[in-house]
Design an enzyme around this catalytic site. Structure first.
Site, PDB file in Angstrom:
ATOM      1  N   ASP A 124      56.386  34.297  74.033  1.00 30.32           N
ATOM      2  CA  ASP A 124      57.691  34.752  74.505  1.00 30.32           C
ATOM      3  C   ASP A 124      58.146  36.026  73.763  1.00 30.32           C
ATOM      4  OD1 ASP A 124      57.926  32.853  72.251  1.00 30.32           O
ATOM      5  OD2 ASP A 124      60.087  32.997  72.511  1.00 30.32           O
ATOM      6  N   GLU A 161      67.936  33.242  72.432  1.00 29.16           N
ATOM      7  CA  GLU A 161      67.140  32.532  73.433  1.00 29.16           C
ATOM      8  C   GLU A 161      67.673  32.848  74.825  1.00 29.16           C
ATOM      9  OE1 GLU A 161      64.505  30.626  73.479  1.00 29.16           O
ATOM     10  OE2 GLU A 161      64.199  29.901  71.427  1.00 29.16           O
ATOM     11  N   HIS A 193      59.250  37.102  69.916  1.00 26.08           N
ATOM     12  CA  HIS A 193      58.645  36.027  69.137  1.00 26.08           C
ATOM     13  C   HIS A 193      57.126  36.203  69.055  1.00 26.08           C
ATOM     14  CE1 HIS A 193      59.006  31.427  68.152  1.00 26.08           C
ATOM     15  NE2 HIS A 193      58.648  32.146  67.119  1.00 26.08           N
ATOM     16  N   HIS A 238      63.608  35.639  72.475  1.00 27.35           N
ATOM     17  CA  HIS A 238      62.847  34.464  72.903  1.00 27.35           C
ATOM     18  C   HIS A 238      63.116  34.173  74.375  1.00 27.35           C
ATOM     19  CE1 HIS A 238      62.352  33.006  68.632  1.00 27.35           C
ATOM     20  NE2 HIS A 238      63.511  33.630  68.496  1.00 27.35           N
ATOM     21  N   TYR A 239      62.254  33.346  74.974  1.00 28.04           N
ATOM     22  CA  TYR A 239      62.632  32.624  76.182  1.00 28.04           C
ATOM     23  C   TYR A 239      62.437  31.140  75.928  1.00 28.04           C
ATOM     24  CZ  TYR A 239      57.624  32.780  77.768  1.00 28.04           C
ATOM     25  OH  TYR A 239      56.261  32.675  77.880  1.00 28.04           O
TER      26      TYR A 239
END
Length: 294
Positions: A183, A123, A173, A51-52
């Protein structure tokens, strides 16, 4: 870090192969809603999801530990990028790996739905992108921090080895929720993770010809001589994406965008579109042959 997160208790620890890490301590029963996870039970971890954050580090940590009864989200790990008072590449474990973090949401991959319980989520602090500016220039994506990517690579390699995660189950994601998420974006360094850390699925340079794929992987059928929407979408479906209608690229635009961002057009933000071309055709065919569905 203590002054950056004054309201969030954490301690020094390590992950796997002695990767330095700060671990968020479980909150007390008086703040139970700050523990954004539930029990995983005996479910095996089979997926790793990238993810970001689209926000800076402090906002991310507040979001993942805020005290509210519902609508809570989290991830197992957060990795910083360099910002004011925060160096890049610092690792935080927000949720223990044996717990189920709430990061994937409504999702699908290779026949499995709602992947939270079977996945680990990472993340990466990153702003994502900003859309067209006042002068009409196109979307601009923010690059990832080099120290962050090194930490990510070492962490991901360790997770993959400990949980024996298959390369094709290391996803973004957007791959598993293309109609909701974009993301980790088109600048996420999948190539670097694959070549420098042995993480994820990819086509090596010597695999990027039809003859090489045919000789090494015995694909289900040859690559067509011209673009074919049905062939392309069938290949995406075979690789793992959720494609309900294999007749029309237009009806699967978000899936195509996710695939191109991850694979065929990664690091090419100027080509972030849902147009079918020869490169996307080849990568979809090659990957579906190399990583046949199990």
């Amino acid at each position: 870090m203590e002054t950056i997160l004054p309201d969030i208790p954490f301690q020094n620890t390590t992950v796997g192969e002695e990767i330095p890490c700060y671990e968020i301590e479980a909150f007390s029963k008086h703040e139970v809603n700050r523990n954004h996870f539930n029990e995983r039970g005996d479910t095996k971890v089979t997926h790793l999801v990238m993810h970001y954050t689209v926000c800076e580090f402090l906002s991310t940590m507040k979001l993942f530990t805020e005290d509210k009864p519902d609508g809570r989200v989290s991830a197992h790990y957060v990795i910083t990028e360099a910002e004011q008072n925060v160096p890049g590449g610092v690792l935080f474990r927000v949720v223990p790996e044996d717990k189920c973090a709430w990061h994937a949401g409504t999702s699908f991959w290779r026949g499995s739905r709602n992947l939270n319980n079977m996945s680990i989520g990472i993340e990466n602090v990153n702003k994502g992108f900003h859309d067209k500016d006042d002068d009409g220039r196109s979307r601009t994506w923010y690059p990832f921090d080099s120290a962050q990517i090194d930490t990510l690579g070492r962490l991901s390699r360790d997770i993959v080895q400990r949980h024996q995660i298959q390369p094709f189950n290391i996803v973004g994601h957007a791959d598993i929720a293309p109609y909701r998420k974009e993301d980790p974006g088109i600048l996420f360094p999948w190539d670097t993770l694959y070549h420098n850390y042995g993480v994820g699925a990819w086509l090596d340079q010597d695999e990027r010809t039809p003859s090489a794929i045919a000789q090494k992987y015995n694909p289900r059928e040859p690559l067509p001589s011209s673009t074919s929407e049905a062939f392309f979408l069938t290949s995406l479906k075979e690789y793992g994406y959720e494609v309900e209608d294999t007749r029309s690229v237009q009806s699967n635009n978000n899936v195509v965008l996710a695939f191109k961002a991850h694979f065929s057009h990664n690091q090419k933000p100027g080509e972030y579109n849902a147009t079918l071309d020869d490169q996307a055709m080849f990568w979809a065919w090659g990957l579906s042959a190399k990583y046949k569905a199990f």
